[in-house]
Design a protein around this motif. Structure first.
Motif, PDB file in Angstrom:
ATOM      1  N   ARG A  47      -1.278   3.439   0.097  1.00 32.78           N
ATOM      2  CA  ARG A  47      -0.380   2.770  -0.289  1.00 32.78           C
ATOM      3  C   ARG A  47      -0.123   1.310  -0.317  1.00 32.78           C
ATOM      4  NH1 ARG A  47       5.268   5.481   1.003  1.00 32.78           N
ATOM      5  NH2 ARG A  47       6.357   3.905  -0.182  1.00 32.78           N
ATOM      6  N   ASP A  49       2.496  -0.762  -0.081  1.00 33.92           N
ATOM      7  CA  ASP A  49       3.693  -1.350   0.433  1.00 33.92           C
ATOM      8  C   ASP A  49       3.857  -0.496   1.868  1.00 33.92           C
ATOM      9  OD1 ASP A  49       4.120   1.152  -0.761  1.00 33.92           O
ATOM     10  OD2 ASP A  49       5.882   0.876  -0.912  1.00 33.92           O
ATOM     11  N   GLY A  51       3.573  -1.529   4.943  1.00 39.25           N
ATOM     12  CA  GLY A  51       4.311  -1.960   6.160  1.00 39.25           C
ATOM     13  C   GLY A  51       5.958  -2.026   5.917  1.00 39.25           C
ATOM     14  N   ALA A  52       6.279  -1.985   4.470  1.00 43.05           N
ATOM     15  CA  ALA A  52       7.808  -2.063   4.078  1.00 43.05           C
ATOM     16  C   ALA A  52       8.168  -0.715   4.285  1.00 43.05           C
ATOM     17  CB  ALA A  52       7.789  -2.375   2.788  1.00 43.05           C
ATOM     18  N   ALA A  53       7.251   0.360   4.083  1.00 43.57           N
ATOM     19  CA  ALA A  53       7.638   1.819   3.925  1.00 43.57           C
ATOM     20  C   ALA A  53       7.979   2.366   5.638  1.00 43.57           C
ATOM     21  CB  ALA A  53       6.591   2.778   3.367  1.00 43.57           C
ATOM     22  N   GLY A  55       9.740   0.936   7.812  1.00 46.23           N
ATOM     23  CA  GLY A  55      10.786   0.830   8.019  1.00 46.23           C
ATOM     24  C   GLY A  55      11.998   1.630   7.379  1.00 46.23           C
ATOM     25  N   ARG A  56      11.471   2.692   6.628  1.00 43.47           N
ATOM     26  CA  ARG A  56      12.422   3.581   5.854  1.00 43.47           C
ATOM     27  C   ARG A  56      12.381   4.970   6.495  1.00 43.47           C
ATOM     28  NH1 ARG A  56      10.529   0.813   1.100  1.00 43.47           N
ATOM     29  NH2 ARG A  56       8.920   2.202   0.820  1.00 43.47           N
ATOM     30  N   ASP A 183       9.067   7.520  -1.508  1.00 45.82           N
ATOM     31  CA  ASP A 183       9.512   8.289  -0.571  1.00 45.82           C
ATOM     32  C   ASP A 183      11.233   8.959  -0.707  1.00 45.82           C
ATOM     33  OD1 ASP A 183       7.687   7.255   1.091  1.00 45.82           O
ATOM     34  OD2 ASP A 183       8.555   5.548   1.464  1.00 45.82           O
TER      35      ASP A 183
END
Length: 213
Positions: A47, A49, A51-53, A55-56, A183
């Motif tokens: 995927r 994104d 890197g952003a994921a 943090g979730r 997610d």
């Protein structure tokens, strides 16, 4: 014909089943999982994104939950190939783990997105695509575990086949999760549960027919 002669005739062609060696089997499956994951990601499927994921909380819930379900499922399946095992107890443990993971997802979901717009959150077109790819990724573990099941001596063929199904489904879902762009706990539970159920039903229907018992 005497009773002894009759018994000798009935058991004359039987051969002992080798005692399953869980360590080597688990290592073999681990290597297969790594090869499948690397091959899948080599297709450029990771995927964008990620890197952003990272943090979730929902992302870590998804990855950890699927990983745990895959490990428990594989262990239950391998144990079920022994004639002295009780795979239904193992399946109940897997079910309890699934329930706990879903409950954690519900907490994350309510705290994050609430319960509004559930139908829209399912994203049907993407969900069907996810379901198809997860099914394909589950085929290698079904074949590998099915082969090990055939070489073993399971006494509860349906339960053992179901254990293979849930293990392979969680395995395929874990690998696919590196690509899945969602997610959303509601999305994950709905589509991944459908995939797990479909793969388990197919394994339960086919694998007992391939067993030598």
């Amino acid at each position: 014909m005497s009773n002894d002669a009759l018994i000798d005739k009935l058991v004359g062609d039987l051969r002992p089943v080798p005692r399953p060696r869980l360590g080597p089997q688990f290592v073999t499956l681990l290597i297969l999982a790594v090869v499948e994951l690397v091959g899948f990601l080599a297709l450029g499927t990771i995927r964008p994104d990620l890197g952003a994921a990272l943090g979730r909380a929902a992302f870590w819930w998804k990855m950890a939950g699927l990983g745990v379900l895959a490990l428990i499922g594989v262990n239950v399946a391998l144990q079920s190939f022994s004639p002295v095992s009780m795979p239904r107890k193992g399946l109940r443990r897997w079910g309890l783990a699934l329930t706990a993971i879903v409950l954690v997802g519900v907490v994350i979901d309510v705290a994050g997105q609430g319960l509004d717009g559930l139908a829209a959150r399912l994203m049907w077109r993407m969900g069907v695509e996810c379901l198809a790819v997860m099914t394909v990724l589950s085929v290698p573990p079904v074949i590998a575990l099915g082969y090990m099941m055939r070489r073993g001596a399971p006494t509860d063929l349906e339960a053992s086949a179901s254990a293979v199904g849930v293990a392979a489904a969680a395995w395929g879902a874990f690998i696919f999760a590196f690509h899945c762009p969602s997610d959303d706990p509601f999305y994950i539970v709905f589509w991944y549960a459908l995939g797990c159920a479909a793969i388990t039903l197919v394994a339960r229907a086919i694998l007992p027919l391939t067993s030598r018992w």
